[in-house]
Scaffold this motif. Structure first.
Motif, mmCIF file in Angstrom:
data_model
loop_
_atom_site.group_PDB
_atom_site.id
_atom_site.type_symbol
_atom_site.label_atom_id
_atom_site.label_comp_id
_atom_site.label_asym_id
_atom_site.label_seq_id
_atom_site.Cartn_x
_atom_site.Cartn_y
_atom_site.Cartn_z
ATOM 1 N N VAL A 178 -18.559 7.332 5.723
ATOM 2 C CA VAL A 178 -17.359 6.823 6.393
ATOM 3 C C VAL A 178 -16.274 6.488 5.374
ATOM 4 N N LEU A 179 -16.636 5.816 4.282
ATOM 5 C CA LEU A 179 -15.625 5.476 3.283
ATOM 6 C C LEU A 179 -15.097 6.726 2.574
ATOM 7 N N GLY A 180 -15.967 7.697 2.356
ATOM 8 C CA GLY A 180 -15.498 8.956 1.787
ATOM 9 C C GLY A 180 -14.548 9.670 2.732
ATOM 10 N N LEU A 181 -14.837 9.607 4.025
ATOM 11 C CA LEU A 181 -13.959 10.201 5.030
ATOM 12 C C LEU A 181 -12.599 9.512 5.031
ATOM 13 N N VAL A 182 -12.602 8.188 4.980
ATOM 14 C CA VAL A 182 -11.347 7.431 4.974
ATOM 15 C C VAL A 182 -10.501 7.829 3.767
ATOM 16 N N ARG A 183 -11.141 7.943 2.612
ATOM 17 C CA ARG A 183 -10.389 8.312 1.402
ATOM 18 C C ARG A 183 -9.796 9.714 1.500
ATOM 19 N N GLY A 184 -10.451 10.589 2.248
ATOM 20 C CA GLY A 184 -9.982 11.958 2.337
ATOM 21 C C GLY A 184 -8.948 12.212 3.416
ATOM 22 N N LEU A 185 -8.599 11.190 4.201
ATOM 23 C CA LEU A 185 -7.651 11.381 5.295
ATOM 24 C C LEU A 185 -6.211 11.429 4.791
ATOM 25 N N PRO A 186 -5.347 12.138 5.512
ATOM 26 C CA PRO A 186 -3.917 12.133 5.164
ATOM 27 C C PRO A 186 -3.233 10.891 5.714
ATOM 28 N N ALA A 187 -3.730 9.727 5.327
ATOM 29 C CA ALA A 187 -3.186 8.451 5.801
ATOM 30 C C ALA A 187 -3.382 7.404 4.714
ATOM 31 N N THR A 188 -2.566 6.378 4.756
ATOM 32 C CA THR A 188 -2.760 5.199 3.930
ATOM 33 C C THR A 188 -3.837 4.349 4.601
ATOM 34 N N ALA B 83 0.876 -1.173 0.000
ATOM 35 C CA ALA B 83 0.000 0.000 0.000
ATOM 36 C C ALA B 83 0.907 1.214 0.000
ATOM 37 N N ARG B 84 0.883 1.952 -1.093
ATOM 38 C CA ARG B 84 1.744 3.118 -1.219
ATOM 39 C C ARG B 84 1.186 4.282 -0.406
ATOM 40 N N PRO B 85 2.030 5.221 -0.015
ATOM 41 C CA PRO B 85 1.565 6.333 0.817
ATOM 42 C C PRO B 85 0.349 7.042 0.221
ATOM 43 N N GLY B 86 -0.706 7.129 1.017
ATOM 44 C CA GLY B 86 -1.922 7.812 0.597
ATOM 45 C C GLY B 86 -2.923 6.953 -0.129
ATOM 46 N N GLU B 87 -2.584 5.719 -0.459
ATOM 47 C CA GLU B 87 -3.520 4.837 -1.157
ATOM 48 C C GLU B 87 -4.596 4.305 -0.220
ATOM 49 N N THR B 88 -5.743 3.980 -0.815
ATOM 50 C CA THR B 88 -6.779 3.212 -0.142
ATOM 51 C C THR B 88 -6.815 1.846 -0.810
ATOM 52 N N VAL B 89 -6.402 0.828 -0.069
ATOM 53 C CA VAL B 89 -6.271 -0.530 -0.611
ATOM 54 C C VAL B 89 -7.296 -1.433 0.061
ATOM 55 N N GLY B 90 -8.049 -2.160 -0.735
ATOM 56 C CA GLY B 90 -9.063 -3.058 -0.209
ATOM 57 C C GLY B 90 -8.630 -4.511 -0.278
ATOM 58 N N VAL B 91 -9.023 -5.277 0.734
ATOM 59 C CA VAL B 91 -8.820 -6.724 0.755
ATOM 60 C C VAL B 91 -10.203 -7.362 0.734
#
Length: 258
Positions: free
Chosen positions: A182-192, A30-38
């Protein structure tokens, strides 16, 4: 100190328990800033993999790297500064208010027994507002509905200011509105973000890349449009589907057939 988005590397992780192998040499990045799903069917190893990433399980072989550092070598407090977790359950919250549960996320940033300061209170109030939980911040956590609890757990993870956010079914118990929020919030965070999801349409809409697990092995990985096809879904899930393209988002759109 607030960290930027983390880089996660899972190298050949194998996990065995009682003679059974639950993960067979899983590789994931998971690269920095990506949202990766399992994603994958029940019993495919999704939650086991996530627990190996955030450290409640130690891989039998292989390793997990956070920004190039072996996660197994990190102390508990340092790991908590780097990784925030939204689990499926919420142990250790009985008798606490929602505000107190969320404030627990500030612990990695404080000395032992240090009281909350103005910055801690500001972070907690902001997180409660962002997830729509400010209106019930003084209620007991155990009195909440499943969806309300889930929002509070997401808020607790937010106040940790993590580089990596690990979420196990974060939309569980949420209605459609809050799933999207919630998923939109997760995508907008400054985190992987690394998410375990069951809903493939949500995964296709909100994740940059997907890893598909089956019987503890990665059977496909890549952008949703490359991974989610009818043949793969038939093989992994045993269902018939039609996979199209959503006319608004351009993400794969899956229709399940009888």
């Amino acid at each position: 100190m607030t960290r930027g988005p983390a880089e996660l590397t899972v190298e050949a992780v194998r996990y065995e328990v009682d003679g059974h192998t639950l993960l067979h040499g899983v590789d994931l990045t998971a690269r920095p800033g990506e949202t990766v799903g399992v994603v994958g069917p029940n019993g495919s190893g999704k939650t086991t993999l996530l627990r190996c990433v955030y450290g409640t399980l130690r891989p039998t072989a292989g390793r997990v790297l956070l920004d190039g550092a072996d996660a197994a070598a990190l102390g508990a407090k340092e790991r908590a500064r780097r990784v925030a977790v939204v689990p499926q359950d919420a142990a250790g919250t009985f008798g606490l208010t929602v505000r107190e549960v969320v404030a627990m996320g500030r612990s990695p940033h404080k000395r032992f027994w240090e009281q909350d300061g103005p910055e801690d209170r500001r972070q907690v109030a902001g997180a409660l507002e962002r997830v729509g939980a400010a209106g019930y911040a003084e209620r007991r956590f155990e009195e909440l509905s499943g969806g309300e609890r889930q929002r509070a757990l997401v808020a607790r993870a937010l106040v940790q200011e993590p580089g990596l956010l690990a979420l196990d079914e974060p939309t569980n118990h949420l209605d459609i509105r809050y799933q999207l929020e919630v998923l939109g919030l997760v995508r907008g965070l400054p985190a992987t973000a690394l998410l375990v999801l069951h809903d493939l349409n949500l995964a296709a809409s909100f994740c940059d890349r997907l890893y598909v697990l089956s019987a503890g092995r990665v059977v496909a990985a890549g952008p949703p449009g490359e991974v989610l096809d009818e043949a793969l879904l038939a093989e992994v899930y045993g269902v018939r589907t039609r996979v199209g393209v959503h006319p608004t988002t351009g993400a794969p759109s899956i229709v399940y057939l009888p």
